[in-house]
Design a protein around this motif. Structure first.
Motif, PDB file in Angstrom:
ATOM      1  N   SER A  65      91.836 -36.390  37.662  1.00 37.89           N
ATOM      2  CA  SER A  65      91.416 -36.273  38.754  1.00 37.89           C
ATOM      3  C   SER A  65      90.841 -34.845  39.003  1.00 37.89           C
ATOM      4  CB  SER A  65      92.851 -36.272  39.673  1.00 37.89           C
ATOM      5  OG  SER A  65      93.443 -37.514  39.391  1.00 37.89           O
ATOM      6  N   ASN A  66      90.042 -34.941  40.234  1.00 46.44           N
ATOM      7  CA  ASN A  66      89.402 -33.649  40.757  1.00 46.44           C
ATOM      8  C   ASN A  66      90.210 -32.405  40.780  1.00 46.44           C
ATOM      9  OD1 ASN A  66      88.078 -31.807  42.770  1.00 46.44           O
ATOM     10  ND2 ASN A  66      86.457 -32.714  41.455  1.00 46.44           N
ATOM     11  N   ASN A  67      91.564 -32.746  41.105  1.00 50.82           N
ATOM     12  CA  ASN A  67      92.569 -31.727  41.623  1.00 50.82           C
ATOM     13  C   ASN A  67      93.008 -31.153  40.418  1.00 50.82           C
ATOM     14  OD1 ASN A  67      92.572 -32.513  44.342  1.00 50.82           O
ATOM     15  ND2 ASN A  67      94.476 -33.700  44.238  1.00 50.82           N
ATOM     16  N   LEU A  68      92.631 -31.691  39.177  1.00 46.16           N
ATOM     17  CA  LEU A  68      93.269 -31.233  37.946  1.00 46.16           C
ATOM     18  C   LEU A  68      92.221 -30.369  37.288  1.00 46.16           C
ATOM     19  CD1 LEU A  68      95.267 -33.910  36.500  1.00 46.16           C
ATOM     20  CD2 LEU A  68      96.154 -32.016  37.989  1.00 46.16           C
ATOM     21  N   LYS A  69      90.923 -30.067  37.813  1.00 43.14           N
ATOM     22  CA  LYS A  69      89.967 -29.545  36.979  1.00 43.14           C
ATOM     23  C   LYS A  69      90.091 -27.868  36.804  1.00 43.14           C
ATOM     24  CE  LYS A  69      86.968 -28.455  41.276  1.00 43.14           C
ATOM     25  NZ  LYS A  69      85.622 -28.905  41.708  1.00 43.14           N
ATOM     26  N   GLY A  70      90.878 -27.312  37.576  1.00 39.49           N
ATOM     27  CA  GLY A  70      91.101 -25.945  37.596  1.00 39.49           C
ATOM     28  C   GLY A  70      92.291 -25.770  36.790  1.00 39.49           C
ATOM     29  N   ARG A  71      93.222 -27.027  36.093  1.00 34.39           N
ATOM     30  CA  ARG A  71      94.287 -26.612  35.256  1.00 34.39           C
ATOM     31  C   ARG A  71      93.980 -26.933  33.633  1.00 34.39           C
ATOM     32  NH1 ARG A  71      99.064 -27.917  37.913  1.00 34.39           N
ATOM     33  NH2 ARG A  71      98.898 -27.117  40.073  1.00 34.39           N
ATOM     34  N   VAL A  72      92.511 -27.244  33.636  1.00 33.22           N
ATOM     35  CA  VAL A  72      92.212 -27.273  32.091  1.00 33.22           C
ATOM     36  C   VAL A  72      92.094 -26.203  31.173  1.00 33.22           C
ATOM     37  CG1 VAL A  72      90.310 -28.285  30.573  1.00 33.22           C
ATOM     38  CG2 VAL A  72      91.058 -29.570  32.524  1.00 33.22           C
ATOM     39  N   GLU A  73      92.873 -25.884  30.404  1.00 32.98           N
ATOM     40  CA  GLU A  73      92.867 -24.419  29.664  1.00 32.98           C
ATOM     41  C   GLU A  73      92.227 -24.532  28.272  1.00 32.98           C
ATOM     42  OE1 GLU A  73      96.947 -22.379  31.185  1.00 32.98           O
ATOM     43  OE2 GLU A  73      96.949 -23.696  29.288  1.00 32.98           O
ATOM     44  N   TYR A  74      92.324 -25.615  27.716  1.00 30.47           N
ATOM     45  CA  TYR A  74      91.591 -25.535  26.146  1.00 30.47           C
ATOM     46  C   TYR A  74      91.208 -27.129  25.863  1.00 30.47           C
ATOM     47  CZ  TYR A  74      91.725 -24.866  21.181  1.00 30.47           C
ATOM     48  OH  TYR A  74      91.528 -25.290  19.963  1.00 30.47           O
ATOM     49  N   GLY A  75      90.210 -27.006  24.938  1.00 28.04           N
ATOM     50  CA  GLY A  75      89.819 -28.522  24.276  1.00 28.04           C
ATOM     51  C   GLY A  75      89.151 -28.479  23.156  1.00 28.04           C
ATOM     52  N   VAL A  76      89.358 -29.206  22.215  1.00 32.09           N
ATOM     53  CA  VAL A  76      88.858 -29.159  20.845  1.00 32.09           C
ATOM     54  C   VAL A  76      88.742 -30.609  20.266  1.00 32.09           C
ATOM     55  CG1 VAL A  76      90.904 -28.911  19.805  1.00 32.09           C
ATOM     56  CG2 VAL A  76      88.870 -27.962  18.368  1.00 32.09           C
ATOM     57  N   VAL A  77      87.630 -30.881  19.386  1.00 32.43           N
ATOM     58  CA  VAL A  77      87.803 -32.139  18.771  1.00 32.43           C
ATOM     59  C   VAL A  77      88.171 -31.611  17.341  1.00 32.43           C
ATOM     60  CG1 VAL A  77      86.276 -33.697  17.794  1.00 32.43           C
ATOM     61  CG2 VAL A  77      85.879 -33.090  19.947  1.00 32.43           C
ATOM     62  N   TYR A  78      89.457 -32.331  16.911  1.00 32.73           N
ATOM     63  CA  TYR A  78      89.925 -31.885  15.589  1.00 32.73           C
ATOM     64  C   TYR A  78      89.077 -32.539  14.530  1.00 32.73           C
ATOM     65  CZ  TYR A  78      93.452 -31.479  11.783  1.00 32.73           C
ATOM     66  OH  TYR A  78      94.077 -30.991  10.696  1.00 32.73           O
ATOM     67  N   LYS A  79      88.584 -31.507  13.503  1.00 29.60           N
ATOM     68  CA  LYS A  79      87.664 -32.111  12.435  1.00 29.60           C
ATOM     69  C   LYS A  79      88.120 -31.905  11.056  1.00 29.60           C
ATOM     70  CE  LYS A  79      83.971 -30.824  15.653  1.00 29.60           C
ATOM     71  NZ  LYS A  79      82.679 -29.998  16.064  1.00 29.60           N
ATOM     72  N   ASN A  80      89.337 -31.302  10.918  1.00 29.50           N
ATOM     73  CA  ASN A  80      89.581 -30.866   9.631  1.00 29.50           C
ATOM     74  C   ASN A  80      90.341 -32.095   8.688  1.00 29.50           C
ATOM     75  OD1 ASN A  80      89.060 -28.391  10.282  1.00 29.50           O
ATOM     76  ND2 ASN A  80      91.036 -27.668  10.548  1.00 29.50           N
ATOM     77  N   GLN A  81      90.714 -33.254   9.361  1.00 27.91           N
ATOM     78  CA  GLN A  81      91.132 -34.393   8.662  1.00 27.91           C
ATOM     79  C   GLN A  81      90.692 -35.644   9.338  1.00 27.91           C
ATOM     80  OE1 GLN A  81      95.283 -34.006   8.225  1.00 27.91           O
ATOM     81  NE2 GLN A  81      95.582 -36.045   6.785  1.00 27.91           N
ATOM     82  N   GLN A  82      90.263 -36.782   8.458  1.00 27.69           N
ATOM     83  CA  GLN A  82      89.832 -38.019   9.349  1.00 27.69           C
ATOM     84  C   GLN A  82      91.003 -38.988   9.093  1.00 27.69           C
ATOM     85  OE1 GLN A  82      86.138 -39.198   7.911  1.00 27.69           O
ATOM     86  NE2 GLN A  82      85.900 -40.749   9.703  1.00 27.69           N
TER      87      GLN A  82
END
Length: 257
Positions: free
Chosen positions: A224-241
């Protein structure tokens, strides 16, 4: 709050590849899995119930076909199975939602339009109905995080060699337009893109193995738009498939209750 989402291409295969050992080490608050390809009774054993988590499943009713799951450290106040579309087309994908005090988290598997059981018409109808649903719930006093395999990419930076894939399902003009409407008109937020603008962050390889063929970013956590300021970190984990998809790990400045 940490949420991990992953489309597993079959939960038994992913487990054999070490998925549950990895998940147990991630300290996630919520885990959303899609494309289980198993009936609920088949996952009512170890290792499919993680210590410290409540586990909920919504299978397809068809053997070896779709299905979603949510694991959560906090017991939900309610669960919603399916999206309740009057057309019934939502059952061609799968959706399971966990409701907490002020926030809902959904595990979404959209129709891909790439199998015998699915078609482009079904996919179009699904997302038309889903758009109407998303528009309706924007008026509720509740925030949402939709996690899963959306079966489409948004922009050129989300598809490797996009010039060779712009006529393929998942990156057709009307699909890109739908994503534009989701983020620009309805006001929902691509959480990953709030914190990561890189153009080589792919989550899915149609050829089945990372690094082979073209990569796509079709796995999203949409808030939701209200949460856009609550996003702190994001990653696509690539070390293991664990499947042809990669886990998406997102951290939010949110406390569940």
């Amino acid at each position: 709050m940490r949420i991990i989402s992953l489309s597993v291409d079959g939960i038994h295969q992913a487990a054999q590849r070490g998925l549950y050992t990895w998940l147990a080490e991630q300290d996630a608050d919520i885990i959303c899995l899609q494309d289980l390809r198993a009936q609920e009774y088949e996952v009512d054993t170890e290792p499919f119930h993680l210590d410290g988590y409540f586990a909920y499943f919504f299978d397809s009713g068809i053997e070896h076909y779709n299905g979603v799951a949510i694991y959560t450290r906090h017991q939900p106040k309610a669960l919603i199975y399916g999206l309740g579309f009057s057309s019934g087309v939502d059952m061609e994908g799968r959706y399971l939602q966990a409701d907490f005090e002020h926030i809902s988290v959904g595990s979404l598997l959209a129709p891909s339009a790439t199998s015998e059981l699915e078609s482009q018409e079904v996919k179009i109808k699904f997302f038309d109905d889903f758009q109407a649903h998303l528009n309706k719930i924007t008026r509720k006093r509740r925030d949402y995080i939709f996690c899963g395999n959306w079966a489409m990419a948004h922009r050129r930076q989300d598809v490797q060699n996009w010039q060779d894939n712009d006529s393929n399902s998942g990156f057709l003009p009307h699909e890109q337009q739908w994503m534009d409407q989701l983020f620009n008109q309805l006001g929902y937020v691509d959480a990953f893109r709030r914190v990561n603008k890189d153009s080589d962050e792919y989550t899915w390889w149609p050829a089945g193995e990372a690094g082979k063929g073209d990569g796509w970013r079709t796995d999203y956590q949409v808030t939701s738009n209200n949460l856009k300021g609550r996003v702190e970190y994001g990653v696509v984990y690539k070390n293991q498939q664990f499947s042809s998809h990669m886990p998406v790990i997102m951290d939010y400045d949110i406390e569940l209750s």
